[in-house]
Design an enzyme around this catalytic site. Structure first.
Site, short mmCIF file in Angstrom:
data_model
loop_
_atom_site.label_atom_id
_atom_site.label_comp_id
_atom_site.label_asym_id
_atom_site.label_seq_id
_atom_site.Cartn_x
_atom_site.Cartn_y
_atom_site.Cartn_z
N THR A 97 -60.89 12.62 7.56
CA THR A 97 -59.46 12.75 7.32
C THR A 97 -58.79 13.73 8.28
O THR A 97 -59.37 14.75 8.64
CB THR A 97 -59.19 13.23 5.86
N HIS A 110 -56.21 15.27 7.36
CA HIS A 110 -55.62 16.34 6.54
C HIS A 110 -56.68 17.08 5.71
O HIS A 110 -56.44 17.48 4.58
CB HIS A 110 -54.45 15.83 5.70
N ILE A 147 -64.96 15.70 3.70
CA ILE A 147 -65.61 15.59 5.01
C ILE A 147 -64.55 15.61 6.10
O ILE A 147 -63.66 14.76 6.12
CB ILE A 147 -66.45 14.29 5.08
N PHE A 156 -67.97 26.48 -8.28
CA PHE A 156 -67.35 25.68 -7.21
C PHE A 156 -68.42 24.91 -6.45
O PHE A 156 -69.08 25.44 -5.56
CB PHE A 156 -66.59 26.62 -6.27
N1 INI Z 1 -60.66 13.55 -1.15
C1 INI Z 1 -61.93 13.99 -1.23
O1 INI Z 1 -62.38 14.37 -2.32
N2 INI Z 1 -62.71 14.04 -0.12
C2 INI Z 1 -62.25 13.63 1.10
O2 INI Z 1 -63.05 13.70 2.10
C3 INI Z 1 -60.93 13.15 1.21
N3 INI Z 1 -60.43 12.72 2.48
O3 INI Z 1 -61.20 12.61 3.44
O4 INI Z 1 -59.21 12.44 2.62
C4 INI Z 1 -60.12 13.13 0.04
N4 INI Z 1 -58.83 12.72 0.08
C5 INI Z 1 -58.11 12.34 -1.12
C6 INI Z 1 -57.43 13.51 -1.81
O5 INI Z 1 -58.37 14.34 -2.46
C7 INI Z 1 -56.47 13.02 -2.90
O6 INI Z 1 -57.17 12.25 -3.85
C8 INI Z 1 -55.34 12.14 -2.34
O7 INI Z 1 -54.64 12.81 -1.30
C9 INI Z 1 -54.30 11.76 -3.44
O8 INI Z 1 -53.74 12.94 -4.05
#
Ligand code: INI
Length: 168
Positions: free
Chosen positions: A94, A96, A90, A121
């Site tokens: 985040t 990033h 979403i 996917f």
């Molecule tokens: N991971 C998600 O699956 N969805 C998200 O929205 C998300 N956000 O918002 O940051 C997210 N971040 C975690 C990322 O996938 C990794 O698990 C993390 O960076 C550690 O490697």
């Protein structure tokens, strides 16, 4: 013309069946509520197409960024004919977003090409939780669709296409 593979114009579109298919699902803990809805959509579709419950394995990973590695491990195990990746990124959650969603999609595409195992996917990349709910509908919801179900349909369809192409 030579062989026309599964042209919807030349034959009534038949849903690809799933009897005997072994399916691996990789799913994220991140956005668990949404991902469980996607999982329900995928599971119901597979059951309806004849995939046995015992032939479906689910591996949980932390987030979308981790999906490709788990999918690669499942594909290399030789225990699954096809895979489904389920997650939800979403943008509002985040800073990033691009660094998570991009590598996830690229990585899943790479797993398919490196291993020859098709991967549906079913990872939502959305602006808000509201959009995510509309793309992960379950029984009782008013409107929308379920991208988990769509990914499950796609993987069965790709398995049928690959059978056709490899057999001829
Ligand atoms: N991971 C998600 O699956 N969805 C998200 O929205 C998300 N956000 O918002 O940051 C997210 N971040 C975690 C990322 O996938 C990794 O698990 C993390 O960076 C550690 O490697």
């Amino acid at each position: 013309m030579g062989v026309d593979y599964r042209d919807p114009e030349s034959e009534p579109a038949r849903p690809a069946r799933g009897e005997g298919r072994r399916i691996g699902i990789v799913a994220t803990h991140w956005n668990q509520v949404i991902v469980r809805r996607l999982l329900r959509g995928a599971g119901d579709l597979l059951a309806g197409r004849g995939v046995a419950e015992a032939d479906i394995d689910v591996a949980w990973v932390p987030g979308a960024f981790e999906l490709p590695l788990a999918a690669q491990a499942m594909a290399r195990s030789g225990r699954h004919d096809g895979l489904i990746a389920l997650g939800c990124v979403i943008r509002g959650d985040t800073a990033h977003f691009e660094y998570v969603a991009g590598p996830c999609a690229d990585g899943i595409a790479r797993v398919q090409l490196d291993t020859g195992v098709p991967v549906g996917f079913g990872v939502l990349t959305v602006e808000s939780r509201r959009q995510a709910l509309v793309r992960s509908v379950v029984a009782g919801d008013v409107a929308g669709d379920n991208k988990g179900e769509e990914a499950a349909t796609t993987v069965l369809e790709m398995l049928a296409v690959l059978d056709d192409v490899r057999d001829r």
